[in-house]
Scaffold this active site. Sequence first.
Site, short mmCIF file in Angstrom:
data_model
loop_
_atom_site.label_atom_id
_atom_site.label_comp_id
_atom_site.label_asym_id
_atom_site.label_seq_id
_atom_site.Cartn_x
_atom_site.Cartn_y
_atom_site.Cartn_z
N LEU A 287 0.84 -1.20 0.00
CA LEU A 287 0.00 0.00 0.00
C LEU A 287 0.87 1.26 0.00
O LEU A 287 0.37 2.37 -0.09
CB LEU A 287 -0.91 0.02 1.22
CG LEU A 287 -2.10 -0.94 1.19
CD1 LEU A 287 -2.93 -0.80 2.44
CD2 LEU A 287 -2.97 -0.69 -0.03
N GLY A 288 2.17 1.07 0.14
CA GLY A 288 3.05 2.23 0.12
C GLY A 288 3.32 2.81 1.51
O GLY A 288 3.36 4.02 1.69
N ASP B 156 12.96 0.77 1.55
CA ASP B 156 12.22 1.91 2.12
C ASP B 156 13.15 2.97 2.68
O ASP B 156 12.81 4.16 2.71
CB ASP B 156 11.25 1.44 3.20
CG ASP B 156 9.98 0.86 2.59
OD1 ASP B 156 9.57 1.34 1.53
OD2 ASP B 156 9.41 -0.08 3.18
N GLN C 217 -12.06 -1.70 9.04
CA GLN C 217 -12.58 -2.04 10.38
C GLN C 217 -11.92 -3.31 10.92
O GLN C 217 -11.50 -3.38 12.07
CB GLN C 217 -14.09 -2.25 10.33
CG GLN C 217 -14.89 -1.02 9.96
CD GLN C 217 -16.38 -1.35 9.86
OE1 GLN C 217 -16.89 -2.16 10.62
NE2 GLN C 217 -17.07 -0.74 8.92
N CYS D 171 28.42 0.31 -11.55
CA CYS D 171 28.93 -0.89 -10.88
C CYS D 171 29.18 -2.01 -11.89
O CYS D 171 30.16 -1.96 -12.63
CB CYS D 171 27.99 -1.30 -9.75
SG CYS D 171 28.86 -2.21 -8.47
N GLY E 19 27.79 -2.31 -14.60
CA GLY E 19 27.78 -1.59 -15.88
C GLY E 19 29.12 -0.96 -16.19
O GLY E 19 29.49 -0.79 -17.35
N HIS F 36 27.48 3.39 -6.51
CA HIS F 36 26.06 3.55 -6.84
C HIS F 36 25.61 4.99 -6.56
O HIS F 36 25.06 5.28 -5.50
CB HIS F 36 25.22 2.57 -6.01
CG HIS F 36 25.37 1.16 -6.44
ND1 HIS F 36 24.65 0.61 -7.48
CD2 HIS F 36 26.19 0.19 -6.01
CE1 HIS F 36 25.00 -0.65 -7.65
NE2 HIS F 36 25.95 -0.93 -6.77
N GLU G 172 23.14 6.51 -7.63
CA GLU G 172 21.69 6.65 -7.52
C GLU G 172 21.21 6.66 -6.07
O GLU G 172 20.14 7.19 -5.76
CB GLU G 172 20.98 5.53 -8.32
CG GLU G 172 21.06 4.12 -7.74
CD GLU G 172 22.31 3.34 -8.14
OE1 GLU G 172 23.33 3.98 -8.49
OE2 GLU G 172 22.28 2.09 -8.09
N1 GLN Z 1 28.63 -8.35 -9.54
C1 GLN Z 1 29.56 -7.28 -9.47
C2 GLN Z 1 30.45 -7.36 -8.25
O1 GLN Z 1 30.13 -8.04 -7.31
C3 GLN Z 1 28.84 -5.94 -9.52
C4 GLN Z 1 27.98 -5.70 -8.35
C5 GLN Z 1 26.99 -4.58 -8.56
O2 GLN Z 1 26.72 -4.20 -9.68
N2 GLN Z 1 26.43 -4.06 -7.50
O3 GLN Z 1 31.47 -6.73 -8.21
#
Ligand code: GLN
Length: 543
Positions: A15-16, A71, A191, A381, A383, A515, A517
């Site tokens: 439900l968020g 969360d 309820q 990462c 990527g 990361h 993000e």
């Molecule tokens: N699998 C890769 C590692 O363990 C990259 C991990 C990831 O992208 N968070 O280094």
Amino acid sequence: MSRFIFITGGVVSSLGKGLASAALGALLQARGYKVRLRKLDPYLNLDPGTMSPFQHGEVYVTDDGAETDLDLGHYERFTGVPARRTDNVTTGQIYMNVLSKERRGDYLGATIQVIPHVTDAIKNFVMSDLNDEDFILCEIGGTVGDIESLPFLEAIRQIGNELGRERSLFVHLTLVPYIASAGELKTKPTQHSVKELQSVGIQPDVLLCRAEREVPMDQRRKIGLFCNIRPEAVIAALDVPSIYDVPLSYHAEGFDTEVVRHFGLLNEAQGPDLSTWQRISNTVKNPEGGVKIAIVGKYTRLLDSYKSLAEALTHGGIANRVKVELDWIDSEIFEREDAVHHLEGVHGILVPGGFGERGAEGKVAAVTFARERQIPYFGICFGMQMAVIEAARNLGGIVGAASTEFGPCDQAVVGLLTEWMRGEKREQRSAEGDLGGTMRLGSYKCYLEPGSHVQCIYGDHEISERHRHRYEVNINYKDRLEEAGLRFSGMSPDQQLPEIVELRSHPWFVGVQFHPELKSKPFDPHPLFTSFIAAAIDQSRLV
Ligand code: GLN
């Protein structure tokens, strides 16, 4: 003296509750209060680190290196307060703590029981590591009625009893479904859910009712009557177009007003300052254009796996006043088909974090496409690791370049590191060690090379970003790869760990081992995402 707000959920999951807690945190902040948000998770795992992304969604990493519930990402994105290890606990951790005390003999021969030993451990967690916050918001995972949540509910009941109403408040999130055949909103599930909560001794003070449409006053009165709550404290949580509209919508429905009223803090003259949220909401509603970003990943079936990533891209859009359309593509497709059909026409390509060999070659194919076609490429990462492997093979002539994550190989351009430095401290791990909690986790400093693209993007020489990975780009290949055109523009302070690579002959090609993000916020978009989306806008003008 901190006040505690406990948020439980009923009727159904999803439900968020996390968003609801985060938005309430933001509203209290907008009234000038210092807040902190925490999550109590009733499952048995010590943390979500070893759970499949399909089971649990994203693992959110804190600066201090805890692998936590997603969360906590919502909390940080809505309040800007950096989450800490002490903001998420699970049944597994509580039992681990109780059982290690038992082994040490700390209980002096007592019989260990759920009440009081387990509940005391939960209470200690809730009350620990406070820093003069005005409000501590504690979300209880799961749904009321689950067997696992009982000790948590008992613990928060006791806290409520000990602190009294002046210092505690219970919010319960439920569903008020609209039944089309009856043409009515139905209050019965709410309820029942409140009854369930009352049966463990908790009387909610505020009910937050998820509903598709306005909950009329007579329905609120009815809910209030059956649930022992003032009708004004029955708040509609309506569906809104963007999650960043939630604080505004909650305020319009009177949620924060009811909360501060409960604590005797209602000052009619001084409402919250919602200008930031209004600005974000307006920007999201009125974009001046749009870009399409392909995310070539592995867990694209469950978008919760990339929660922070999707949000960070939205933030990059907010910073550039454009709508960012996300095209989620399973990288395995590129192992069977030419990437061209799927990637033709996108304005940016992003390969996110991931684990394991499946789909890896598809990601390498996506990198090749982005590199050759000069399309903005952002590797995060895994990527980044795939971008380095691609460059090693196709620019550096290292044909067998691979990662030891996929098994032993001759040219381990990406490999397992068992020792590294964190500041002055040496961190170690064994190749055969447990999987849980043994990665390079949490914030690490990174030095940016003067004059590099990323140094210009960050406008700084030193940054700190959060990590979660086991493998590293192999420093022994640095010179060869640099010669081939890959620039190692971000390095760990001891120069041993490549943290950022970029391509010299490309408009926007950046791979980061961390990361970014995780640290982006709608009111403070991460510079890499802002810059990536700006590059995508330039690309959209070309095609
Ligand atoms: N699998 C890769 C590692 O363990 C990259 C991990 C990831 O992208 N968070 O280094």
